[in-house]
Enzyme design. Structure first.
Site, PDB file in Angstrom:
ATOM      1  N   HIS A 169       0.799  -1.349   0.017  1.00  0.00           N
ATOM      2  CA  HIS A 169      -0.062   0.137   0.066  1.00  0.00           C
ATOM      3  C   HIS A 169       0.865   1.401  -0.005  1.00  0.00           C
ATOM      4  CE1 HIS A 169      -3.161  -2.810   0.836  1.00  0.00           C
ATOM      5  NE2 HIS A 169      -2.312  -3.288   1.907  1.00  0.00           N
ATOM      6  N   ARG A 170       1.934   1.275  -0.533  1.00  0.00           N
ATOM      7  CA  ARG A 170       3.021   2.270  -0.751  1.00  0.00           C
ATOM      8  C   ARG A 170       3.261   2.969   0.630  1.00  0.00           C
ATOM      9  NH1 ARG A 170       4.214   3.782  -5.318  1.00  0.00           N
ATOM     10  NH2 ARG A 170       4.802   5.831  -4.822  1.00  0.00           N
ATOM     11  N   LEU A 171       3.361   1.962   1.685  1.00  0.00           N
ATOM     12  CA  LEU A 171       3.852   2.323   3.101  1.00  0.00           C
ATOM     13  C   LEU A 171       5.227   1.944   3.405  1.00  0.00           C
ATOM     14  CD1 LEU A 171       0.607   1.237   5.051  1.00  0.00           C
ATOM     15  CD2 LEU A 171       1.153   3.416   4.179  1.00  0.00           C
TER      16      LEU A 171
END
Length: 192
Positions: A169-171
């Site tokens: 999740h692009r974390l």
């Protein structure tokens, strides 16, 4: 705290085991005296606590940029591992002894190519380069090819090293290391 050079060695070993081609490929970003940027791929040929070394023609564009502005950024991107390492810092010339040793380890055609190429300069057509290659091939027939005086290494001494790891999740995880005045390294995190 993690030592950034040990972590680099670990990630680099994993990249050598998993990357299908050129795990030592790195983007080299430079800027000329006016601040105009340029980036190209080069190959890491040595590394350690004293820096990260690549070799090239010292009369090409990257060399001119580094002569005018002796700072650079490096980027390793290992897609198979979903990782990147960014390194920024000042650039110095590798010693003649280092450059000689690395040049001697290269394949003969790569050595001859260093003599034949006016790197980064305009070329009227491929046949001109091939003719120059044939000329240096004949010139050094039956003898060792010496390192040209215009060819050698550069060392980027890190002012910062950032390790980027892909997360869901692009974390993403970003760890950054910076040197202290006593030679120790501080570690911090950056928002993704």
């Amino acid at each position: 705290m993690t030592d950034p050079f040990d972590l680099f060695d670990q990630w680099f070993a994993e990249a050598r085991a998993s990357e299908p081609n050129d795990p030592n490929a790195m983007a080299l970003a430079t800027a000329d005296a006016a601040g105009h940027p340029s980036v190209r791929m080069v190959l890491l040929k040595g590394h350690g606590r004293d820096g990260f070394v690549f070799y090239t023609n010292r009369e090409g564009r990257k060399a001119a940029d580094l002569a005018a502005n002796p700072n650079a950024a490096l980027l390793f991107h290992w897609k198979s591992l979903r990782r990147q390492i960014r390194i920024e810092g000042p650039v110095t010339l590798a010693s003649d002894a280092e450059s000689d040793a690395y040049f001697a380890s290269r394949g003969r055609d790569s050595q001859l190519g260093a003599w034949a190429s006016d790197q980064s300069r305009p070329l009227d057509d491929r046949a001109t380069f091939e003719a120059r290659f044939a000329e240096v091939q004949a010139r050094f027939e039956g003898q060792d090819v010496p390192r040209p005086s215009f060819w050698g290494g550069y060392r980027v001494t890190p002012r910062s090293i950032e390790f980027w790891q892909d997360r869901a999740h692009r974390l993403h995880e970003r760890r950054v290391f910076t040197p202290g005045t006593d030679g120790s390294w501080s570690e911090g995190l950056l928002f993704p």
